[in-house]
Design an enzyme around this catalytic site. Sequence first.
Site, PDB file in Angstrom:
ATOM      1  CG  ASP A  31      -0.265   0.014   2.542  1.00 46.97           C
ATOM      2  OD1 ASP A  31      -0.014   1.116   3.085  1.00 46.97           O
ATOM      3  OD2 ASP A  31       0.036  -1.076   3.070  1.00 46.97           O
ATOM      4  CG  ASP A 120      -7.484   4.272   5.985  1.00 49.93           C
ATOM      5  OD1 ASP A 120      -7.777   4.088   7.176  1.00 49.93           O
ATOM      6  OD2 ASP A 120      -6.319   4.478   5.598  1.00 49.93           O
ATOM      7  CD  GLU A 122      -5.637   4.888   9.660  1.00 49.76           C
ATOM      8  OE1 GLU A 122      -4.628   5.038  10.391  1.00 49.76           O
ATOM      9  OE2 GLU A 122      -5.593   4.482   8.470  1.00 49.76           O
TER      10      GLU A 122
END
Length: 337
Positions: A31, A120, A122
């Site tokens: 990534d 994503d 987080e």
Amino acid sequence: MRRLSLVAMIAVAGLMIPASAQAADGVAGVDVSNWTGDIDWAKVRDAGGRFAFVQATEGVDYRNARFDAQYGGAAAAGLIRSAYHFAQPHETDGAAQADYFVDNGGAWISDGQTLPGVLDVEDNPYKDKNGKNTCYDLSPEDMVTWIRDFTTRYHQRTKRRAIIYTTTSWWKTCTGDSTKFGKNPLWLARWGAEPGELPSGWKKHTFWQSADKGPIVGGQDSFNGTESQLKSLANPPAEVTVLGAAKSRKLYTITLKNTGPHAVTDVRLAGRTFGGQKVVKAGPGCSFSGTAVRCVIPKVNPGHSIRVTIATKPSKARGTVGINVTVGSVKVSLKAR
């Protein structure tokens, strides 16, 4: 009058991915983001990398300046790639960020090399700047709503289920360990030798980020399966949902809805009446004789539906009548009294 309606799904092309099938060591990937800089994707491929996650966007006002070069470069080297969006749940609603993501690189392409996009979610890395806590000051209920709005809009726009990147600890704290997203592939972040405990709602991870810096380039990732299964995730089977209804003793409808990401062509329907009745009329693309009817639907585009109507003439005023219909591997029995 008795009505019957049912839903069934058929795969008319490609392969479904068995949940239990996986390679011993998985498939290696990476990534990257703007911070990774320029990448020699041929070296990534030669080092064993088979897929890449590339950051595309963040919030509704940031796009990775290197995205086109990184994303296109991965594909040119023969890697399967996916774009990811770094969520900023406190700035706008989820649907707005999904739109920004799709419009700026996150759209799924039916080219055999593109995975669904990634959401994503987080820990808030900007606490000192935005003054928000780890969960961006959203309650677990509000965070679940935000994620649902993002993933719903992404599915509406692409017909694919977004991959969700997260950690188990963040998911427990910020969503209350929600079980509502198990249909979305999970990209689990846990740096170490084992994936460890999964967030609730998932029985397996699809991807695993085991280190923020790997031996190839960027983050170190693996796909929980074989290379052929990875390719199937990038190029899933077409899907048709079949719904049937007995409107009366003399009228039946079969609706074909394309619920997948690909256009479906040359869909064939075959039916035969029972209970002493004959087919007297059928929709366009259909031919009939006596108790039998056959139809060919040239094309059903993603998100579109086609309805086939079949009219019959019962020989008796009472008793059970109906029609048995087959579409691909799906069999539907419609009955009326």
